[in-house]
Design a protein around this motif. Sequence first.
Motif, mmCIF file in Angstrom:
data_model
loop_
_atom_site.group_PDB
_atom_site.id
_atom_site.type_symbol
_atom_site.label_atom_id
_atom_site.label_comp_id
_atom_site.label_asym_id
_atom_site.label_seq_id
_atom_site.Cartn_x
_atom_site.Cartn_y
_atom_site.Cartn_z
ATOM 1 N N VAL A 82 0.833 -1.049 -0.155
ATOM 2 C CA VAL A 82 -0.035 -0.049 -0.026
ATOM 3 C C VAL A 82 0.836 1.390 0.115
ATOM 4 N N ARG A 83 1.950 1.318 0.921
ATOM 5 C CA ARG A 83 2.718 2.421 0.904
ATOM 6 C C ARG A 83 3.551 2.802 -0.392
ATOM 7 N N GLU A 84 3.595 1.583 -1.287
ATOM 8 C CA GLU A 84 4.099 1.968 -2.567
ATOM 9 C C GLU A 84 3.545 2.796 -3.687
ATOM 10 N N CYS A 85 1.839 2.813 -3.282
ATOM 11 C CA CYS A 85 1.048 3.453 -4.251
ATOM 12 C C CYS A 85 0.381 4.684 -3.616
ATOM 13 N N ILE A 86 0.703 4.944 -2.538
ATOM 14 C CA ILE A 86 -0.031 6.166 -1.790
ATOM 15 C C ILE A 86 1.317 7.245 -1.346
ATOM 16 N N THR A 87 0.764 8.400 -0.908
ATOM 17 C CA THR A 87 1.475 9.344 -0.292
ATOM 18 C C THR A 87 0.723 10.109 0.672
ATOM 19 N N TYR A 88 1.378 10.430 1.745
ATOM 20 C CA TYR A 88 0.689 11.264 2.774
ATOM 21 C C TYR A 88 1.459 12.484 3.118
ATOM 22 N N LEU A 89 0.545 13.474 3.150
ATOM 23 C CA LEU A 89 1.115 14.822 3.660
ATOM 24 C C LEU A 89 0.532 15.241 4.685
ATOM 25 N N PRO A 90 0.898 15.234 5.911
ATOM 26 C CA PRO A 90 0.183 15.727 7.154
ATOM 27 C C PRO A 90 0.106 17.290 7.116
ATOM 28 N N ASP A 91 -0.589 17.839 8.065
ATOM 29 C CA ASP A 91 -0.716 19.198 8.074
ATOM 30 C C ASP A 91 0.587 19.616 8.809
ATOM 31 N N GLU A 92 1.352 19.070 9.710
ATOM 32 C CA GLU A 92 2.528 19.477 10.577
ATOM 33 C C GLU A 92 3.853 19.154 9.528
ATOM 34 N N ALA A 93 3.671 18.678 8.353
ATOM 35 C CA ALA A 93 4.928 18.260 7.600
ATOM 36 C C ALA A 93 5.829 19.396 7.285
ATOM 37 N N GLY A 94 7.026 19.157 7.442
ATOM 38 C CA GLY A 94 7.959 20.086 7.383
ATOM 39 C C GLY A 94 9.210 19.708 6.121
ATOM 40 N N ALA A 95 10.047 20.439 5.904
ATOM 41 C CA ALA A 95 11.182 20.324 5.040
ATOM 42 C C ALA A 95 12.508 20.537 5.799
ATOM 43 N N ILE A 143 6.901 26.741 1.036
ATOM 44 C CA ILE A 143 6.938 25.355 1.556
ATOM 45 C C ILE A 143 5.984 24.359 1.260
ATOM 46 N N ARG A 144 4.810 24.788 1.338
ATOM 47 C CA ARG A 144 3.724 23.769 1.059
ATOM 48 C C ARG A 144 3.513 23.404 -0.517
ATOM 49 N N LYS A 145 3.943 24.188 -1.240
ATOM 50 C CA LYS A 145 4.052 24.082 -2.747
ATOM 51 C C LYS A 145 4.863 23.126 -2.999
ATOM 52 N N LEU A 146 6.196 23.354 -2.264
ATOM 53 C CA LEU A 146 7.361 22.266 -2.363
ATOM 54 C C LEU A 146 7.043 20.835 -1.882
ATOM 55 N N LEU A 147 6.168 20.740 -0.763
ATOM 56 C CA LEU A 147 5.927 19.489 -0.145
ATOM 57 C C LEU A 147 4.806 18.779 -0.941
ATOM 58 N N LEU A 148 3.993 19.534 -1.487
ATOM 59 C CA LEU A 148 2.909 18.965 -2.428
ATOM 60 C C LEU A 148 3.413 18.285 -3.754
ATOM 61 N N ASP A 201 -3.904 16.077 4.677
ATOM 62 C CA ASP A 201 -4.545 16.574 5.900
ATOM 63 C C ASP A 201 -4.247 18.251 5.681
ATOM 64 N N GLU A 202 -5.290 18.944 5.901
ATOM 65 C CA GLU A 202 -5.336 20.431 5.855
ATOM 66 C C GLU A 202 -4.289 20.731 4.882
ATOM 67 N N PRO A 203 -4.348 20.798 3.624
ATOM 68 C CA PRO A 203 -3.522 21.069 2.447
ATOM 69 C C PRO A 203 -3.074 22.620 2.532
ATOM 70 N N THR A 204 -3.862 23.465 2.912
ATOM 71 C CA THR A 204 -3.837 24.695 2.612
ATOM 72 C C THR A 204 -3.853 25.503 4.215
ATOM 73 N N SER A 205 -3.521 24.771 5.270
ATOM 74 C CA SER A 205 -3.739 25.415 6.640
ATOM 75 C C SER A 205 -2.650 26.537 6.651
ATOM 76 N N GLY A 206 -3.164 27.844 7.112
ATOM 77 C CA GLY A 206 -2.164 28.797 7.567
ATOM 78 C C GLY A 206 -1.612 29.414 6.183
ATOM 79 N N LEU A 207 -2.204 29.370 5.092
ATOM 80 C CA LEU A 207 -1.792 29.860 3.908
ATOM 81 C C LEU A 207 -2.583 31.141 3.768
ATOM 82 N N ASP A 208 -2.069 32.036 2.942
ATOM 83 C CA ASP A 208 -2.865 33.358 2.686
ATOM 84 C C ASP A 208 -3.795 32.925 1.546
ATOM 85 N N VAL A 209 -4.759 33.495 1.031
ATOM 86 C CA VAL A 209 -5.888 33.223 -0.059
ATOM 87 C C VAL A 209 -5.194 32.860 -1.154
#
Length: 230
Positions: free
Chosen positions: A59-72, A125-130, A144-152
């Motif tokens: 399953v992990r080979e065919c999915i990706t998970y981007l949590p709200d708190e993800a960083g780089a 950072i969010r664009k890079l992570l996505l 999870d919360e893909p645009t949390s904390g971003l401006d409009v």
Amino acid sequence: MLAADNVSFEISQGEIFALIGPNGAGKTTTIRMISTLLTPTAGDAIVAGRSIVKEPAKVRECITYLPDEAGAYKTMTGIKYLRFMAGLFISDLDELNKCVDRAKEICGLGDRLNDKIGSYSRGMIRKLLLSRAVMTKPKLAILDEPTSGLDVLNAIEIRKTIKKLAQEDGISFLLSSHNMLEIEFVSDRVGIISNGHLMVTGRTDELKERYGAANLEEVFERVVIENEIH
């Protein structure tokens, strides 16, 4: 009470499905089980024909998970980060370069990829992570919360990117967000979870008609209150 009890839904190829609910409703637990970070105490989920219980590695080979708190890694440049992350999954150099080129196009950061991530705004950072999350063309992307904390403006760009990836590349998305405007704009179907139970699923227009609501926020409120009463 179980965190997620008899939650059942399907996501088609290229479909954007949003799972929404109050805090503590079971959204994160459900998402973490599907992403194989948690093992369900009962039941199962099938992702691209693979069982999260019996074949979590597949399953992990065919999915990706981007949590709200993800960083780089802030000391890395954007381009080195993309190459590093691609190298964790891909050994063939040509294929790795294709994935990185794809991520560069998706994130749209241009020459800023040569700068250290520590100098990036939250939106960058969010664009890079996505772009990192989808550069391998996963069957299912869980956000999870893909645009949390971003401006409009940054939030709109992220939403448009998600819709484009679903429509043009056939990537399926499972989203969780508290932003009802975002969910109404980006999702094909919505599931509302409350107290660990999936109460209703459907297209936003269907749900608004069913509940006589002007918008998704009103649908959400009525479904959750109805569940609390019963």
